[in-house]
Design a protein around this motif. Structure first.
Motif, mmCIF file in Angstrom:
data_model
loop_
_atom_site.group_PDB
_atom_site.id
_atom_site.type_symbol
_atom_site.label_atom_id
_atom_site.label_comp_id
_atom_site.label_asym_id
_atom_site.label_seq_id
_atom_site.Cartn_x
_atom_site.Cartn_y
_atom_site.Cartn_z
ATOM 1 N N GLY A 180 -34.383 -32.583 11.366
ATOM 2 C CA GLY A 180 -34.312 -32.782 12.813
ATOM 3 C C GLY A 180 -32.998 -33.386 13.294
ATOM 4 O O GLY A 180 -32.864 -33.735 14.467
ATOM 5 N N GLY A 238 -29.801 -32.000 13.361
ATOM 6 C CA GLY A 238 -29.052 -31.081 14.217
ATOM 7 C C GLY A 238 -29.664 -31.047 15.615
ATOM 8 O O GLY A 238 -28.952 -31.106 16.628
ATOM 9 N N ASN A 253 -25.741 -16.481 11.050
ATOM 10 C CA ASN A 253 -26.083 -17.896 10.869
ATOM 11 C C ASN A 253 -27.502 -18.183 11.385
ATOM 12 O O ASN A 253 -27.704 -18.760 12.460
HETATM 13 N N1 COA Z 1 -34.012 -21.709 8.791
HETATM 14 C C1 COA Z 1 -34.634 -21.427 9.942
HETATM 15 N N2 COA Z 1 -34.616 -22.261 11.029
HETATM 16 C C2 COA Z 1 -33.923 -23.413 10.921
HETATM 17 C C3 COA Z 1 -33.253 -23.764 9.728
HETATM 18 C C4 COA Z 1 -33.313 -22.867 8.631
HETATM 19 N N3 COA Z 1 -32.686 -23.121 7.469
HETATM 20 N N4 COA Z 1 -32.643 -24.953 9.927
HETATM 21 C C5 COA Z 1 -32.939 -25.326 11.194
HETATM 22 N N5 COA Z 1 -33.712 -24.391 11.794
HETATM 23 C C6 COA Z 1 -34.220 -24.401 13.170
HETATM 24 C C7 COA Z 1 -35.688 -24.670 13.261
HETATM 25 O O1 COA Z 1 -36.174 -24.052 14.442
HETATM 26 C C8 COA Z 1 -35.724 -26.152 13.426
HETATM 27 O O2 COA Z 1 -36.868 -26.634 14.072
HETATM 28 P P1 COA Z 1 -38.216 -26.932 13.205
HETATM 29 O O3 COA Z 1 -37.780 -27.781 12.049
HETATM 30 O O4 COA Z 1 -39.064 -27.649 14.204
HETATM 31 O O5 COA Z 1 -38.709 -25.607 12.784
HETATM 32 C C9 COA Z 1 -34.530 -26.404 14.310
HETATM 33 O O6 COA Z 1 -33.574 -25.443 13.894
HETATM 34 C C10 COA Z 1 -33.942 -27.798 14.173
HETATM 35 O O7 COA Z 1 -33.673 -28.050 12.806
HETATM 36 P P2 COA Z 1 -32.888 -29.355 12.346
HETATM 37 O O8 COA Z 1 -33.559 -29.944 11.157
HETATM 38 O O9 COA Z 1 -32.668 -30.249 13.526
HETATM 39 O O10 COA Z 1 -31.475 -28.732 11.917
HETATM 40 P P3 COA Z 1 -30.463 -29.329 10.831
HETATM 41 O O11 COA Z 1 -30.382 -30.819 10.927
HETATM 42 O O12 COA Z 1 -30.763 -28.757 9.515
HETATM 43 O O13 COA Z 1 -29.060 -28.767 11.399
HETATM 44 C C11 COA Z 1 -27.450 -27.003 11.441
HETATM 45 C C12 COA Z 1 -28.909 -27.379 11.704
HETATM 46 C C13 COA Z 1 -27.205 -25.586 11.951
HETATM 47 C C14 COA Z 1 -26.522 -27.963 12.201
HETATM 48 C C15 COA Z 1 -27.212 -27.110 9.894
HETATM 49 O O14 COA Z 1 -27.945 -26.079 9.259
HETATM 50 C C16 COA Z 1 -25.748 -27.010 9.490
HETATM 51 O O15 COA Z 1 -25.025 -28.008 9.454
HETATM 52 N N6 COA Z 1 -25.298 -25.774 9.186
HETATM 53 C C17 COA Z 1 -23.903 -25.560 8.787
HETATM 54 C C18 COA Z 1 -22.968 -25.667 9.970
HETATM 55 C C19 COA Z 1 -23.268 -24.634 11.040
HETATM 56 O O16 COA Z 1 -23.633 -23.507 10.744
HETATM 57 N N7 COA Z 1 -23.065 -25.044 12.305
HETATM 58 C C20 COA Z 1 -23.280 -24.158 13.433
HETATM 59 C C21 COA Z 1 -22.012 -23.464 13.784
HETATM 60 S S1 COA Z 1 -22.178 -22.545 15.310
#
Ligand code: COA
Length: 146
Positions: free
Chosen positions: A80, A82, A110
């Motif tokens: 949670g 992100g 992505n």
């Molecule tokens: N697969 C599917 N949905 C996902 C997911 C995954 N691996 N990771 C997050 N989500 C979605 C879900 O809907 C989730 O809600 P839920 O847990 O209630 O189902 C929602 O996003 C929030 O997830 P959260 O735990 O807050 O996300 P995170 O802390 O893992 O951060 C990113 C998400 C994108 C910031 C992280 O994966 C990251 O750092 N990725 C690499 C950098 C990147 O791609 N940045 C975006 C560039 S535009």
């Protein structure tokens, strides 16, 4: 407990290192340092105790905000963080009274990021063909009214 706060100069090395580990064309450490001093930029970090876990950066021009970057440490994803970073940013922009909408672009492949944006009610508004390099890929554009 996860906390979201404005980044300080002591956070810049962490932010730049995670940016470099995450993206093929990262922003530089000096670009993040510059953001701290710019009134139209917001740079937030997520922390747990004294450990930084993620960050988000955005800027605002003509009442429209753009997300420049967001990343969470791989080991801390799916908790949670992100979502908390993006929600805090949106609340801050709304409270400032200086922005009406927020925009971003993301690589088509992505899936986690796109799911995050959809979960926070961002709407897909278009595609920029071949926008990203290294590797070349389309960008999907999203918008959310604040
Ligand atoms: N697969 C599917 N949905 C996902 C997911 C995954 N691996 N990771 C997050 N989500 C979605 C879900 O809907 C989730 O809600 P839920 O847990 O209630 O189902 C929602 O996003 C929030 O997830 P959260 O735990 O807050 O996300 P995170 O802390 O893992 O951060 C990113 C998400 C994108 C910031 C992280 O994966 C990251 O750092 N990725 C690499 C950098 C990147 O791609 N940045 C975006 C560039 S535009």
């Amino acid at each position: 407990m996860i906390q979201i706060r404005r980044a300080e100069k002591e956070d810049v090395a962490f932010i730049a290192a995670l940016e470099k580990a995450t993206f093929s064309l990262p922003e530089s450490e000096s670009a993040f340092s510059d953001m701290l001093a710019k009134a139209d930029h917001i740079l937030l970090v997520a922390t747990e105790g004294d450990q930084q876990l993620g960050y988000i950066g955005a800027y605002t021009v003509c009442r429209e905000s753009d997300i420049l970057t967001i990343a969470v440490l791989p080991a801390a994803r799916g908790r949670g963080i992100g979502s908390a970073l993006l929600s805090a940013l949106m609340q801050m922009l709304k409270d400032s009274g200086e922005s009406d909408a927020i925009f971003l672009e993301v690589r088509q492949s992505n899936t986690p990021a796109r799911a995050l944006y959809t979960s926070l009610d961002f709407t897909e508004i278009g595609v920029r063909r071949g926008y990203y390099q290294n590797p070349k890929e389309d960008a999907i554009l999203y918008k959310r009214i604040l």
